[in-house]
Every structure is written in structure tokens, then in C-alpha cells.
Write an enzyme that holds these catalytic residues in place. Structure first.
Site, PDB file in Angstrom:
ATOM      1  N   CYS A   1      24.167 -21.062  36.522  1.00  0.00           N
ATOM      2  CA  CYS A   1      24.506 -21.115  36.987  1.00  0.00           C
ATOM      3  C   CYS A   1      24.170 -20.352  38.047  1.00  0.00           C
ATOM      4  CB  CYS A   1      26.334 -20.205  37.181  1.00  0.00           C
ATOM      5  SG  CYS A   1      27.348 -21.543  36.007  1.00  0.00           S
TER       6      CYS A   1
ATOM      7  N   GLY B   1      -6.569 -12.920  31.321  1.00  0.00           N
ATOM      8  CA  GLY B   1      -6.520 -13.903  32.806  1.00  0.00           C
ATOM      9  C   GLY B   1      -7.300 -15.105  33.038  1.00  0.00           C
TER      10      GLY B   1
HETATM   11  C1  PLP Z   1      -0.965 -10.135  30.309  1.00  0.00           C
HETATM   12  C2  PLP Z   1      -1.957  -9.221  29.530  1.00  0.00           C
HETATM   13  C3  PLP Z   1      -3.543  -9.659  28.985  1.00  0.00           C
HETATM   14  C4  PLP Z   1      -3.344 -11.371  28.751  1.00  0.00           C
HETATM   15  O1  PLP Z   1      -3.001 -12.239  30.397  1.00  0.00           O
HETATM   16  P1  PLP Z   1      -3.623 -13.379  29.966  1.00  0.00           P
HETATM   17  O2  PLP Z   1      -3.552 -13.876  31.375  1.00  0.00           O
HETATM   18  O3  PLP Z   1      -2.720 -14.307  29.646  1.00  0.00           O
HETATM   19  O4  PLP Z   1      -4.786 -14.456  29.800  1.00  0.00           O
HETATM   20  C5  PLP Z   1      -4.067  -8.789  28.253  1.00  0.00           C
HETATM   21  N1  PLP Z   1      -4.346  -8.238  28.766  1.00  0.00           N
HETATM   22  C6  PLP Z   1      -3.253  -7.630  29.679  1.00  0.00           C
HETATM   23  C7  PLP Z   1      -3.630  -5.948  29.317  1.00  0.00           C
HETATM   24  C8  PLP Z   1      -2.040  -7.979  29.946  1.00  0.00           C
HETATM   25  O5  PLP Z   1      -1.908  -7.179  30.143  1.00  0.00           O
END
Ligand code: PLP
Length: 431
Positions: free
Chosen positions: A361, A248
Site C-alpha cells: 500500500c 564497489g
Molecule cells: C557495501 C560495502 C562493500 C561492498 O560493496 P559492493 O558495491 O557491494 O561491492 C564493501 N566494503 C564496505 C565497507 C562496504 O560498506
């Protein structure tokens, strides 16, 4: 510049990882995904070093491969000694066919079917990140049939709002993911896991969302998870060996967004975790993180050819490209910001406000609005930065448009990692 792998050469051409993007477009065609492999490796190294320095051996990053999944990225992850996070049998298949050591794979997802569970065990997936009670029972049953003890982490929802887009926020208590701490479901899931002999519980997982720029949401999540762990230690006598804080961390898509120092963020989070563990009387668990976007996003760029230029007097201007929502659906999905330029005319004055539109489209098939470019001509090359994450992996064949090729750049060379889809590929399953 947005990222240190972007520059301009003497011809006024955009360079990515010091290679001329115009030359690459001529050689490989458009639309084209270009990945800076050296940047991917650099990011892996930053996470690995920061986690090891903060928490010692046994704490490591997992690349969240839903951000970009293809055989070559798994080979790079193997080479870089990363773990991976996989969310589907398709990702498991791709990783294991690429030779990734599946003991270092963590299997996520809020709805793993019985077939998925068996497939993952057959391919030797190391750890299942279990989303709830009935999945836990299904894992135990499949493990018993195979005569194995399956390592499992439990996905919990700490009840955090990370102040990001609602569609990429995942840690709140009403999320479709995980078991809620505040509802008591998390504690009961731990008890169930401890009571099943084909399950080896190895810790807890949370993932609060994506594109998060501050560290405070991660610190709050870690505090809540450790508090939960201390409570379970008291009531059930179980102390978690691993804590996975998910992915994240944010990425810079536009000049207005900040540059993130990932190593500094990790050491900031580490200081808090150590203090919290000391105050709760817990050993510091092995800490895992699951970056996806921040490993690959700014290692990617997409280059398109401009086609029709439409000026609607008194309204707006459109520049249409030979790709769009089929290779990058993120603006259509949630108005994701991007930085756009003309790769063959980097020194020209940017005085043409326009909307960059795809070829599908759908009126919503846009890549970006309110862009300032030099007034484009048919045949100019339009580059969109920071497309390494959630572009190819979210691509579709809508309008029977083939997915672009993907080229990797490494140490001054380039090579095709994913071929361009042909008409035959598109109609392959039609009978
Ligand atoms: C999407 C996701 C990530 C990665 O998130 P990023 O924002 O791309 O770093 C990590 N762990 C889980 C469980 C996720 O669903």
C-alpha cells in the site's frame, strides 16, 4: 543476454543456470529468489585468482556479506576460501553459526556498540575495521578486559567522488564513514592506534562507493591511501602491512550497461599500485578487496506471479506482482534499473509498455517503470534479473508480507537455502 547464465528453452521458457524457471516456480512457489551457486563460486574464483596473481599470497578478497547474508552463503564462502566482511552482530552470528572461520572475518560499521565489540571478540572475529577515535578506545578497552591484542585496520576517507549514486557513495570527506585524510583526523587516528597496547594495527581501509564501472576512482583512492601510508612511515615510522580497497565494482543490470572484466580491472589497479609503491619507497602491501554486489548480483533472479493488469487509457499500464518493495526495495529507494521479462513467454512479442508494481500500500512500491513485455495475463510469471545483491538482505515485512524462499541451483540440482516466511514467523515476536 544480460549474463551467460540466462537462456531460453524449446518451450519458450526462461532458463537460469540451464534450469527451467517456470518449473522452479511451480515446485517452490512464488515469489522466489533463485541463486546460481555455480556463478557465485565462479566470481569468487575470479577475484581470488586475480588478487593472488597480482599481489601474491596474503592478498585475497573478502565477500561483503551485507549484499546477501544467510547461512548457506557463508558456507559457500568458507568452501571457496574467501574472507568475509560483516557489519553487524547479526551477520557475525549468522556466519559463525554457519561454521565460517571467523579469523577470516573483518568487522565494519560506523557505530559498533560496546556490546557489539565484545560479541565480535567472543566469536573470534579476526580484524576490526575501526571507524574513528572513540571506537578505537572502546576496542582497546574490551581487548584489555579479554587479555587479547586485537588486530585492527583503520577506515579512512580518501576524499574521492566515484560518480555513482549519492546514496551509495561513501569515500568523500563529508561521509559518515571513516577518518578524513585531508582533515588530519586519519593521521591522528594512526597515532592513537600505535599508542594503545591492546591494538595491533595492520593497515588501512577505504571503500569509495558502489556500482562503479571505471577503474580510475579505485586508482585515485589507492594513490591517496599509499601517499598517506608513505607520509605516516616518515612521521611515525609505521608501514602498513595491508591495504584494503573496499568493494564497489559495478554489475550489469541492463543491456545498456557494460560487461565488466573484473580480472582485467584488478590487474590494471595492480600495475598502478606497484608503480606508486616503487616511487614512494614503500613495500607493496597485501591488497584486500571487498566485493559484495559483483559476487552475488547476477547470480540472482526473482520470479513472481502476475496478478492484476491495469490499463489506464491515455496514461499508463500497470502489471502487479505478488511481491515488490518488501523483497526488492531498490527501485523505491533509488530508482535502481532492472531488466524484467515474462518467464513463461520468452518468445512472445514484447509490445506492452508497463510499470511493474508491487503489492504494498505505497504508490512508490514499484520494481521498474517503462518496461516492455508481452501483454501479461493473470498467472504469467514475471522474472526480474540481477537480484542476488541487496534484495533479500534489504527485505522487510512491511504490510506483514513474508519474505520469499531462496533456492540455490548447483550443477543441475536445486535446494532450499532459506525457507519462505510463514504467518507464524511474521507474528513470532508478538506477545
Ligand atoms: C557495501 C560495502 C562493500 C561492498 O560493496 P559492493 O558495491 O557491494 O561491492 C564493501 N566494503 C564496505 C565497507 C562496504 O560498506
Amino acid at each position: 543476454m544480460l549474463c551467460d547464465n540466462i537462456s531460453v528453452n524449446g518451450k519458450g521458457h526462461l532458463c537460469f543456470a540451464r534450469q527451467d524457471v517456470v518449473t522452479l516456480a511451480e515446485k517452490y512457489g512464488t515469489p522466489l529468489y533463485i541463486m546460481d551457486e555455480d556463478k557465485v563460486r565462479e566470481k569468487c574464483a575470479i577475484y581470488k585468482k586475480a588478487l593472488t596473481e597480482a599481489f601474491g599470497n596474503g592478498s585475497f578478497p573478502l565477500y561483503a556479506s551485507k549484499a546477501l547474508s544467510c547461512k548457506q552463503i557463508y558456507r559457500i564462502m568458507k568452501d571457496e576460501n574467501m574472507g568475509i566482511d560483516v557489519v553487524s552482530p547479526g551477520e557475525i552470528y549468522t556466519a559463525s553459526e554457519a561454521g565460517f572461520p571467523m579469523a577470516r572475518a573483518f568487522f565494519h560499521g560506523n557505530n559498533k556498540t560496546d556490546a557489539d565489540i565484545r560479541f565480535a571478540m567472543d566469536r573470534g572475529v579476526g580484524v576490526f575495521v575501526c571507524d574513528g577515535e572513540d571506537e578505537l578506545l572502546a576496542i582497546d578497552k574490551a581487548a584489555a578486559e579479554k587479555g587479547i591484542k586485537q588486530r585492527v585496520m583503520l577506515r579512512l576517507t580518501p576524499g574521492i567522488d566515484p560518480h555513482t549514486h549519492a546514496k551509495i557513495s561513501t569515500g568523500k570527506v563529508d561521509s559518515k564513514f571513516g577518518a578524513g585524510i585531508e582533515t588530519g583526523q586519519a593521521a591522528s587516528l594512526v597515532a592513537t592506534a600505535l599508542g594503545h597496547k591492546n591494538i595491533e594495527l595492520c593497515g588501512y581501509h577505504c571503500h569509495i562507493g558502489s556500482q562503479i564501472f571505471e577503474i580510475s576512482p579505485f586508482i585515485s583512492a589507492a594513490d591517496i591511501m599509499l601517499g598517506f601510508s608513505a607520509g605516516i612511515k616518515k612521521t611515525l615510522g609505521y608501514e602498513a602491512e595491508m591495504l584494503n580497497l573496499g568493494g564497489g565494482m559495478g554489475v550489469r543490470y541492463t543491456e545498456e550497461q557494460p560487461q565488466i572484466d573484473y580480472a582485467r580491472n584488478i590487474s590494471g589497479i595492480a600495475a598502478e599500485i606497484k608503480e606508486k609503491c616503487a616511487s614512494l619507497g614503500l613495500k607493496v602491501p597485501k591488497i584486500l578487496m571487498e566485493p559484495g554486489r559483483s559476487i552475488v548480483a547476477d547470480a540472482g533472479l526473482t520470479v513472481y506471479e502476475a496478478g492484476s493488469i491495469k490499463q489506464i487509457p491515455g496514461f499508463k499500464n500497470y502489471v502487479s506482482i505478488d511481491g515488490g518493495m518488501t523483497d526488492n526495495p531498490r527501485y523505491a529507494l533509488y530508482e535502481a534499473p532492472y531488466t524484467v521479462c515474462l518467464a513463461n513467454r520468452m518468445e512472445d512479442k514484447k509490445d506492452f509498455p508497463c510499470t511493474v508494481a508491487g503489492r504494498c500500500c505505497e504508490s512508490g512500491d514499484l520494481i521498474q517503470e517503462g518496461v516492455l513485455l508481452p501483454k501479461p495475463k493473470r498467472g504469467d510469471l514475471v522474472a526480474v534479473f540481477t537480484t542476488g545483491a541487496y534484495n533479500y538482505s534489504m527485505a522487510s515485512n512491511y504490510n506483514r508480507v513474508g519474505r520469499p524462499a531462496m533456492v540455490f541451483l548447483r550443477g543441475g540440482d536445486s535446494y532450499v537455502a532459506v525457507r519462505r516466511e510463514s504467518f507464524e514467523d511474521i507474528a513470532r515476536n508478538d506477545i
